[in-house]
Motif scaffolding. Structure first.
Motif, PDB file in Angstrom:
ATOM      1  N   ARG A  76       0.827  -1.211   0.000  1.00 37.60           N
ATOM      2  CA  ARG A  76       0.000   0.000   0.000  1.00 37.60           C
ATOM      3  C   ARG A  76       0.860   1.260   0.000  1.00 37.60           C
ATOM      4  NH1 ARG A  76      -3.409  -3.178   3.381  1.00 37.60           N
ATOM      5  NH2 ARG A  76      -2.389  -2.379   5.258  1.00 37.60           N
ATOM      6  N   ARG A  77       2.032   1.192   0.608  1.00 33.74           N
ATOM      7  CA  ARG A  77       2.929   2.347   0.646  1.00 33.74           C
ATOM      8  C   ARG A  77       3.550   2.638  -0.713  1.00 33.74           C
ATOM      9  NH1 ARG A  77       6.594   0.176   5.305  1.00 33.74           N
ATOM     10  NH2 ARG A  77       8.123   1.598   4.357  1.00 33.74           N
ATOM     11  N   GLY A  78       3.655   1.628  -1.549  1.00 29.82           N
ATOM     12  CA  GLY A  78       4.294   1.787  -2.850  1.00 29.82           C
ATOM     13  C   GLY A  78       5.779   1.509  -2.774  1.00 29.82           C
ATOM     14  N   VAL A  79       6.398   1.302  -3.926  1.00 23.26           N
ATOM     15  CA  VAL A  79       7.820   0.960  -3.978  1.00 23.26           C
ATOM     16  C   VAL A  79       8.580   1.995  -4.782  1.00 23.26           C
ATOM     17  CG1 VAL A  79       7.333  -1.500  -3.735  1.00 23.26           C
ATOM     18  CG2 VAL A  79       7.547  -0.508  -6.035  1.00 23.26           C
ATOM     19  N   ILE A  80       9.875   2.061  -4.520  1.00 25.31           N
ATOM     20  CA  ILE A  80      10.740   2.988  -5.240  1.00 25.31           C
ATOM     21  C   ILE A  80      12.054   2.291  -5.536  1.00 25.31           C
ATOM     22  CG2 ILE A  80      11.776   4.001  -3.146  1.00 25.31           C
ATOM     23  CD1 ILE A  80      11.703   6.723  -4.694  1.00 25.31           C
ATOM     24  N   THR A  81      12.681   2.674  -6.643  1.00 25.05           N
ATOM     25  CA  THR A  81      14.020   2.182  -6.945  1.00 25.05           C
ATOM     26  C   THR A  81      14.748   3.215  -7.782  1.00 25.05           C
ATOM     27  OG1 THR A  81      15.290   0.236  -7.593  1.00 25.05           O
ATOM     28  CG2 THR A  81      13.558   0.954  -9.119  1.00 25.05           C
ATOM     29  N   LYS A 136      20.711   7.091  -6.682  1.00 24.19           N
ATOM     30  CA  LYS A 136      20.568   6.423  -5.385  1.00 24.19           C
ATOM     31  C   LYS A 136      20.222   7.431  -4.293  1.00 24.19           C
ATOM     32  CE  LYS A 136      22.996   3.177  -2.324  1.00 24.19           C
ATOM     33  NZ  LYS A 136      22.940   3.909  -1.044  1.00 24.19           N
ATOM     34  N   ILE A 137      20.916   8.566  -4.298  1.00 28.81           N
ATOM     35  CA  ILE A 137      20.667   9.607  -3.288  1.00 28.81           C
ATOM     36  C   ILE A 137      19.237  10.130  -3.400  1.00 28.81           C
ATOM     37  CG2 ILE A 137      21.265  11.985  -2.644  1.00 28.81           C
ATOM     38  CD1 ILE A 137      24.198  11.230  -3.415  1.00 28.81           C
ATOM     39  N   LYS A 138      18.779  10.392  -4.628  1.00 29.19           N
ATOM     40  CA  LYS A 138      17.421  10.910  -4.824  1.00 29.19           C
ATOM     41  C   LYS A 138      16.383   9.884  -4.401  1.00 29.19           C
ATOM     42  CE  LYS A 138      14.400  13.954  -6.180  1.00 29.19           C
ATOM     43  NZ  LYS A 138      14.234  15.232  -5.435  1.00 29.19           N
ATOM     44  N   ALA A 139      16.584   8.623  -4.736  1.00 24.92           N
ATOM     45  CA  ALA A 139      15.618   7.587  -4.355  1.00 24.92           C
ATOM     46  C   ALA A 139      15.518   7.465  -2.845  1.00 24.92           C
ATOM     47  CB  ALA A 139      16.020   6.258  -4.981  1.00 24.92           C
ATOM     48  N   GLU A 140      16.640   7.536  -2.156  1.00 27.56           N
ATOM     49  CA  GLU A 140      16.614   7.442  -0.693  1.00 27.56           C
ATOM     50  C   GLU A 140      15.926   8.654  -0.074  1.00 27.56           C
ATOM     51  OE1 GLU A 140      20.765   6.891   0.014  1.00 27.56           O
ATOM     52  OE2 GLU A 140      20.655   4.686  -0.168  1.00 27.56           O
ATOM     53  N   GLU A 141      16.089   9.813  -0.702  1.00 26.55           N
ATOM     54  CA  GLU A 141      15.395  11.020  -0.241  1.00 26.55           C
ATOM     55  C   GLU A 141      13.878  10.856  -0.370  1.00 26.55           C
ATOM     56  OE1 GLU A 141      14.569  15.257  -2.337  1.00 26.55           O
ATOM     57  OE2 GLU A 141      16.700  14.729  -2.143  1.00 26.55           O
ATOM     58  N   GLU A 145      10.841  10.650   2.443  1.00 27.15           N
ATOM     59  CA  GLU A 145       9.790  11.671   2.380  1.00 27.15           C
ATOM     60  C   GLU A 145       8.399  11.062   2.263  1.00 27.15           C
ATOM     61  OE1 GLU A 145       8.530  15.439  -0.531  1.00 27.15           O
ATOM     62  OE2 GLU A 145      10.557  14.585  -0.633  1.00 27.15           O
ATOM     63  N   HIS A 146       8.257   9.985   1.495  1.00 30.21           N
ATOM     64  CA  HIS A 146       6.934   9.438   1.188  1.00 30.21           C
ATOM     65  C   HIS A 146       6.647   8.075   1.811  1.00 30.21           C
ATOM     66  CE1 HIS A 146       6.104  12.629  -1.737  1.00 30.21           C
ATOM     67  NE2 HIS A 146       7.344  12.460  -2.194  1.00 30.21           N
ATOM     68  N   GLY A 147       7.645   7.463   2.421  1.00 29.02           N
ATOM     69  CA  GLY A 147       7.422   6.162   3.039  1.00 29.02           C
ATOM     70  C   GLY A 147       7.401   4.999   2.073  1.00 29.02           C
ATOM     71  N   TYR A 148       7.935   5.213   0.858  1.00 31.72           N
ATOM     72  CA  TYR A 148       7.994   4.117  -0.104  1.00 31.72           C
ATOM     73  C   TYR A 148       8.920   3.003   0.400  1.00 31.72           C
ATOM     74  CZ  TYR A 148       6.257   7.665  -3.435  1.00 31.72           C
ATOM     75  OH  TYR A 148       5.536   8.648  -4.071  1.00 31.72           O
ATOM     76  N   VAL A 149       8.724   1.810  -0.127  1.00 36.60           N
ATOM     77  CA  VAL A 149       9.605   0.684   0.173  1.00 36.60           C
ATOM     78  C   VAL A 149      10.680   0.605  -0.921  1.00 36.60           C
ATOM     79  CG1 VAL A 149       9.776  -1.822   0.494  1.00 36.60           C
ATOM     80  CG2 VAL A 149       7.747  -0.578   1.312  1.00 36.60           C
ATOM     81  N   MET A 150      11.951   0.608  -0.517  1.00 33.84           N
ATOM     82  CA  MET A 150      13.045   0.568  -1.475  1.00 33.84           C
ATOM     83  C   MET A 150      13.220  -0.849  -2.034  1.00 33.84           C
ATOM     84  SD  MET A 150      15.430   2.273  -3.052  1.00 33.84           S
ATOM     85  CE  MET A 150      15.702   3.779  -2.082  1.00 33.84           C
ATOM     86  N   ILE A 151      13.337  -0.919  -3.355  1.00 32.72           N
ATOM     87  CA  ILE A 151      13.654  -2.181  -4.030  1.00 32.72           C
ATOM     88  C   ILE A 151      15.026  -1.981  -4.674  1.00 32.72           C
ATOM     89  CG2 ILE A 151      12.880  -3.941  -5.662  1.00 32.72           C
ATOM     90  CD1 ILE A 151      10.872  -3.405  -3.407  1.00 32.72           C
ATOM     91  N   PRO A 152      16.095  -2.324  -3.969  1.00 38.45           N
ATOM     92  CA  PRO A 152      17.434  -2.033  -4.484  1.00 38.45           C
ATOM     93  C   PRO A 152      17.693  -2.753  -5.804  1.00 38.45           C
ATOM     94  CG  PRO A 152      17.498  -2.720  -2.168  1.00 38.45           C
ATOM     95  CD  PRO A 152      16.136  -3.030  -2.682  1.00 38.45           C
TER      96      PRO A 152
END
Length: 329
Positions: A76-81, A136-141, A145-152
């Motif tokens: 539900r939080r969504g993912v980011i990479t 990488k820096i922008k994705a971690e930011e 900020e949004h609570g996304y789940v990181m998918i490295p």
């Protein structure tokens, strides 16, 4: 093979097998395509055609293996990479499959074909500068900020386990293979493939192949400690998927434990390998996928005494203009 690492951090055979079951029906068990070598070579060779994946790249394996294990709350939080293209598509495809939002941080010099494919899968793209550290820096930011789940893209056990299913498939299809070649960038594919193979067949040699213009992995492997190359160096190669500035920490542990050597290839060799693949097989490779074929064609002295060799052709998302230039040169 190096062995100067603790086994406690290494992905186990059971974990690779669990990943294989988890991705079944989503990722494809890709075919092995015979690849003739010139000059009466004693090596019988095959290309493992990862362009047959739904996203035309092996990256779906690791992305889906990770995302499929998320809780309902995490989905539900969504993912980011962060990715130059193929992992972006893998995350977008896997997120859509489980009903999660996907945000991808991509470099400004990512191939347009990969950007458009990522958008077509429903992902949101955030563009940054060309270096892998920028994204990488922008994705971690954005994660904070949004609570996304990181998918490295590579430096995670679930990613390594998913990519390592390539190795399990190779052993299933050619049990007596004695040499496997895999491209290396951040190290997910190489570390996973090498570990999965060595768990079952420690005598099989596994080599990483990378462009000489982005040879941070070779330098790290030779020196025994992780090094990083600046973006202005790694971005020189035509192999856009192999421009990562450094191996991941966990990937390097696996490389030191399971990989026998790393071989570099030139830009001319990559281009000639692309032409040879297109003219002699049904595969249309991207430059990053052709590096292993380049090693087969031009560096057999470093591959012997191989008898049966499999080269992982990691993806087929090539820009039409790049392909046209390569084929006409």
């Amino acid at each position: 093979m190096a062995s100067a690492t603790s086994t406690t951090s290494l992905v186990t055979l059971d974990t690779f097998r669990a990943a294989q079951e988890r991705i079944r029906g989503v990722a494809v068990h890709t075919p092995l395509i015979p690849f003739s070598l010139p000059g009466g070579s004693s090596i019988s060779a095959w290309l493992k055609d990862e362009s047959k994946q739904p996203i035309k790249s092996f990256k779906l394996r690791g992305a889906y293996n990770k995302i499929a294990q998320l809780s309902d709350e995490e989905r539900r939080r969504g993912v980011i990479t962060y990715s130059s293209g193929n992992h972006a598509q893998g995350v977008a495809y896997a997120a859509r499959a489980v009903g999660a939002k996907a945000v991808i941080v991509m470099p400004s010099n990512a191939p347009e074909i990969k950007k458009q494919a990522t958008l077509a899968l429903g992902a949101e793209i955030v563009t940054v500068g060309p270096s892998s550290s920028d994204r990488k820096i922008k994705a971690e930011e954005l994660e904070r900020e949004h609570g996304y789940v990181m998918i490295p893209p590579y430096d995670h056990p679930a990613i390594i386990a998913g990519q390592g299913t390539v190795g399990l498939e190779i052993l299933a299809d050619i049990p007596d293979v004695d040499l496997v070649l895999a491209p290396v960038s951040g190290g997910g594919l190489l570390s996973g493939t090498a570990a999965a193979i060595k768990h079952l067949r420690p005598e099989v040699r596994v080599l990483g192949i990378e462009p000489a213009l982005a040879a941070d992995a070779e330098e790290s492997f030779r020196g025994g400690s992780l090094v990083s190359w600046p973006a202005e160096m790694t971005t020189r190669t035509i192999a856009d998927g192999l421009r990562t500035q450094s191996l991941g920490d966990l990937n390097f542990l696996h490389v030191r434990a399971f990989v026998d050597d790393i071989v570099t290839v030139t830009e001319d060799e990559i281009r000639e390998a692309m032409r040879t693949i297109v003219r002699s097989t049904p595969i249309v490779p991207e430059p990053s996928g052709a590096v292993t074929a380049a090693a087969l064609l031009f560096h057999q002295d470093k591959l012997l005494p191989a008898v049966k060799a499999v080269a992982v052709m990691s993806g087929g998302n090539v820009e039409p203009e790049i392909l046209k230039q390569v084929m006409e040169s």
